[in-house]
Design an enzyme around this catalytic site. Structure first.
Site, mmCIF file in Angstrom:
data_model
loop_
_atom_site.group_PDB
_atom_site.id
_atom_site.type_symbol
_atom_site.label_atom_id
_atom_site.label_comp_id
_atom_site.label_asym_id
_atom_site.label_seq_id
_atom_site.Cartn_x
_atom_site.Cartn_y
_atom_site.Cartn_z
ATOM 1 N N SER A 96 36.747 49.867 -7.979
ATOM 2 C CA SER A 96 38.140 50.302 -7.777
ATOM 3 C C SER A 96 38.542 49.848 -6.379
ATOM 4 O O SER A 96 38.101 50.445 -5.393
ATOM 5 C CB SER A 96 38.254 51.819 -7.852
ATOM 6 O OG SER A 96 37.691 52.309 -9.032
ATOM 7 N N LYS A 171 44.350 51.679 -12.297
ATOM 8 C CA LYS A 171 43.309 52.577 -11.770
ATOM 9 C C LYS A 171 43.868 53.477 -10.660
ATOM 10 O O LYS A 171 43.561 54.671 -10.591
ATOM 11 C CB LYS A 171 42.128 51.751 -11.258
ATOM 12 C CG LYS A 171 41.032 52.539 -10.589
ATOM 13 C CD LYS A 171 40.322 53.518 -11.522
ATOM 14 C CE LYS A 171 39.339 54.383 -10.753
ATOM 15 N NZ LYS A 171 38.656 55.348 -11.596
ATOM 16 N N LYS A 239 39.271 56.654 -0.179
ATOM 17 C CA LYS A 239 39.414 55.192 -0.259
ATOM 18 C C LYS A 239 40.502 54.811 -1.275
ATOM 19 O O LYS A 239 41.375 53.999 -0.996
ATOM 20 C CB LYS A 239 38.047 54.605 -0.628
ATOM 21 C CG LYS A 239 37.982 53.129 -0.901
ATOM 22 C CD LYS A 239 38.073 52.770 -2.369
ATOM 23 C CE LYS A 239 36.968 53.344 -3.234
ATOM 24 N NZ LYS A 239 37.062 52.952 -4.649
HETATM 25 P P1 NAD Z 1 27.906 53.946 -5.079
HETATM 26 O O1 NAD Z 1 28.137 54.046 -3.620
HETATM 27 O O2 NAD Z 1 27.062 54.979 -5.762
HETATM 28 O O3 NAD Z 1 27.274 52.506 -5.435
HETATM 29 C C1 NAD Z 1 27.580 51.320 -4.777
HETATM 30 C C2 NAD Z 1 26.316 50.473 -4.753
HETATM 31 O O4 NAD Z 1 26.633 49.167 -4.227
HETATM 32 C C3 NAD Z 1 25.203 51.034 -3.846
HETATM 33 O O5 NAD Z 1 23.992 51.095 -4.586
HETATM 34 C C4 NAD Z 1 25.092 50.016 -2.683
HETATM 35 O O6 NAD Z 1 23.767 49.855 -2.235
HETATM 36 C C5 NAD Z 1 25.599 48.753 -3.343
HETATM 37 N N1 NAD Z 1 26.216 47.781 -2.435
HETATM 38 C C6 NAD Z 1 27.192 47.984 -1.512
HETATM 39 N N2 NAD Z 1 27.550 46.824 -0.939
HETATM 40 C C7 NAD Z 1 26.791 45.854 -1.501
HETATM 41 C C8 NAD Z 1 26.716 44.443 -1.340
HETATM 42 N N3 NAD Z 1 27.497 43.789 -0.478
HETATM 43 N N4 NAD Z 1 25.819 43.767 -2.104
HETATM 44 C C9 NAD Z 1 25.033 44.421 -2.999
HETATM 45 N N5 NAD Z 1 25.076 45.746 -3.201
HETATM 46 C C10 NAD Z 1 25.943 46.467 -2.458
HETATM 47 O O7 NAD Z 1 29.354 53.899 -5.738
HETATM 48 P P2 NAD Z 1 29.773 54.270 -7.250
HETATM 49 O O8 NAD Z 1 30.044 55.733 -7.358
HETATM 50 O O9 NAD Z 1 28.844 53.610 -8.205
HETATM 51 O O10 NAD Z 1 31.220 53.552 -7.304
HETATM 52 C C11 NAD Z 1 31.376 52.150 -7.427
HETATM 53 C C12 NAD Z 1 32.849 51.857 -7.685
HETATM 54 O O11 NAD Z 1 33.231 52.504 -8.912
HETATM 55 C C13 NAD Z 1 33.781 52.406 -6.585
HETATM 56 O O12 NAD Z 1 34.843 51.504 -6.382
HETATM 57 C C14 NAD Z 1 34.273 53.711 -7.170
HETATM 58 O O13 NAD Z 1 35.530 54.087 -6.639
HETATM 59 C C15 NAD Z 1 34.333 53.366 -8.654
HETATM 60 N N6 NAD Z 1 34.233 54.489 -9.580
HETATM 61 C C16 NAD Z 1 33.326 55.500 -9.354
HETATM 62 C C17 NAD Z 1 33.263 56.565 -10.252
HETATM 63 C C18 NAD Z 1 32.289 57.715 -10.033
HETATM 64 O O14 NAD Z 1 32.425 58.750 -10.712
HETATM 65 N N7 NAD Z 1 31.309 57.589 -9.149
HETATM 66 C C19 NAD Z 1 34.106 56.617 -11.373
HETATM 67 C C20 NAD Z 1 34.982 55.555 -11.598
HETATM 68 C C21 NAD Z 1 35.043 54.496 -10.699
#
Ligand code: NAD
Length: 295
Positions: A96, A171, A239
């Site tokens: 997102s 979104k 964010k």
């Molecule tokens: P998270 O922080 O749990 O996971 C992100 C992952 O990306 C981490 O494991 C981190 O190590 C990795 N990472 C970061 N930068 C990197 C890079 N440059 N190269 C490789 N790996 C990298 O986040 P999340 O909760 O999984 O959310 C991910 C996206 O999905 C966000 O944009 C969030 O807004 C969206 N989202 C989350 C949810 C939720 O319920 N958690 C629901 C819908 C959408």
């Protein structure tokens, strides 16, 4: 069979990648923090050293990262996707992020004859695990059609919204509505408590009526149990709301409710709640009213 790359194996990315693997796709993954990789390896998923290797060894690369700068880093930093990708391949960003950034990534990749879709999701960790997330997609329709089946391995619905950036516009609208819902529920439960009614009974009384919602169903138990384990972290919602504010300014739209909610989220962050689930918005209303909902 398509060779699929996946970068970003956090709360959402890890179960989404597992669902792709379950459908028989050949999967190669990379994540910045390494703790998750062992579990992936045990499932027969190939681990890459960096984004470049992911791009070299796959036909389509999915990214699931926190925000626009993270996607930019994964694409364009040294040993990133761009260093390994070639014409005819595609990047599907399911993070997102800002629609403005999505459009930029689309244009830059198009110059290299690489397709780009912005395909953020809704449905949370549970939806990611169960393969029932909703995916909203921006980009070129023929590219959407080509990767529809792949996206459906993770989802219960995959909707084409429009040109590049449109997935993230949908979104952000979703995030405005979710935050408004949590805020309204929290304020109303504190109101009910102080006015003399048990908020849990109020929930039972109203959940089947017009005020009932998925947000109410999912978040009320967390609020009543004072259990704010994420889920969706306050810092991620901040964010998203910042991306809402920036986008609104760029298209000259006034969003007073979203602006107020941004201040509530910021107050939660000041109180040290940024790693907690966004249902911890309820704690803001408890604090300003000097009451507790879990008594
Ligand atoms: P998270 O922080 O749990 O996971 C992100 C992952 O990306 C981490 O494991 C981190 O190590 C990795 N990472 C970061 N930068 C990197 C890079 N440059 N190269 C490789 N790996 C990298 O986040 P999340 O909760 O999984 O959310 C991910 C996206 O999905 C966000 O944009 C969030 O807004 C969206 N989202 C989350 C949810 C939720 O319920 N958690 C629901 C819908 C959408």
């Amino acid at each position: 069979m398509l060779r699929v790359g996946f970068i970003g194996l956090g709360i959402m990315g890890k179960p989404m990648a597992k669902n792709i693997k379950r459908e028989g796709y050949k999967l190669i993954v990379y994540n910045r923090s390494k703790s998750v990789l062992e579990e992936m390896e045990e499932l027969g998923i190939i681990i890459a050293a960096n984004g470049k290797e992911v791009a070299e060894k796959s036909d389509v690369i999915i990214t699931m990262l926190p925000n626009s700068p993270d996607v930019s880093a994964a694409l364009f930093d040294e040993n990133g996707i761009i260093d390994g990708i070639s014409a005819g391949k595609a990047v599907i960003d399911m993070s997102s992020i800002s629609p403005v950034a999505s459009k930029e990534f689309y244009s830059k990749l198009n110059e290299m004859d690489v397709s780009f879709l912005d395909a953020p999701v809704s449905g949370g960790e549970t939806g990611a695990i169960e393969g029932t997330i909703a995916v909203m997609v921006g980009g070129e329709k023929p590219v959407f059609d080509k990767y529809y089946d792949l996206l459906m391995t993770m989802a219960s619905s995959v909707t084409y919204v429009g040109e590049a950036g449109s997935g993230n516009i949908a979104k952000l609208a979703n995030q405005m509505i979710v935050a408004s819902n949590i805020t309204a529920i929290s304020e109303a439960y504190v109101f009910a408590k102080k006015a003399g009614a048990d908020p849990k009974v109020v929930f039972e009384a109203i959940r089947g009526g017009l005020a009932g919602s998925k947000v109410m169903e999912h978040k009320s138990p967390k609020i009543f149990d004072d259990n704010y384990d994420p889920g969706f972290r306050i810092e991620l919602h901040i964010k998203d709301m910042q991306n809402v504010m920036d986008t609104a300014r760029s298209v000259n739209v006034s969003i007073p409710i979203a602006a107020s909610i941004m201040e509530i989220l910021q107050s939660c962050k000041i109180d040290g709640l940024e790693k907690k689930d966004h249902s911890a918005i309820a704690k803001y209303f408890e604090k300003i009213n000097n009451t507790k909902l879990d008594d």
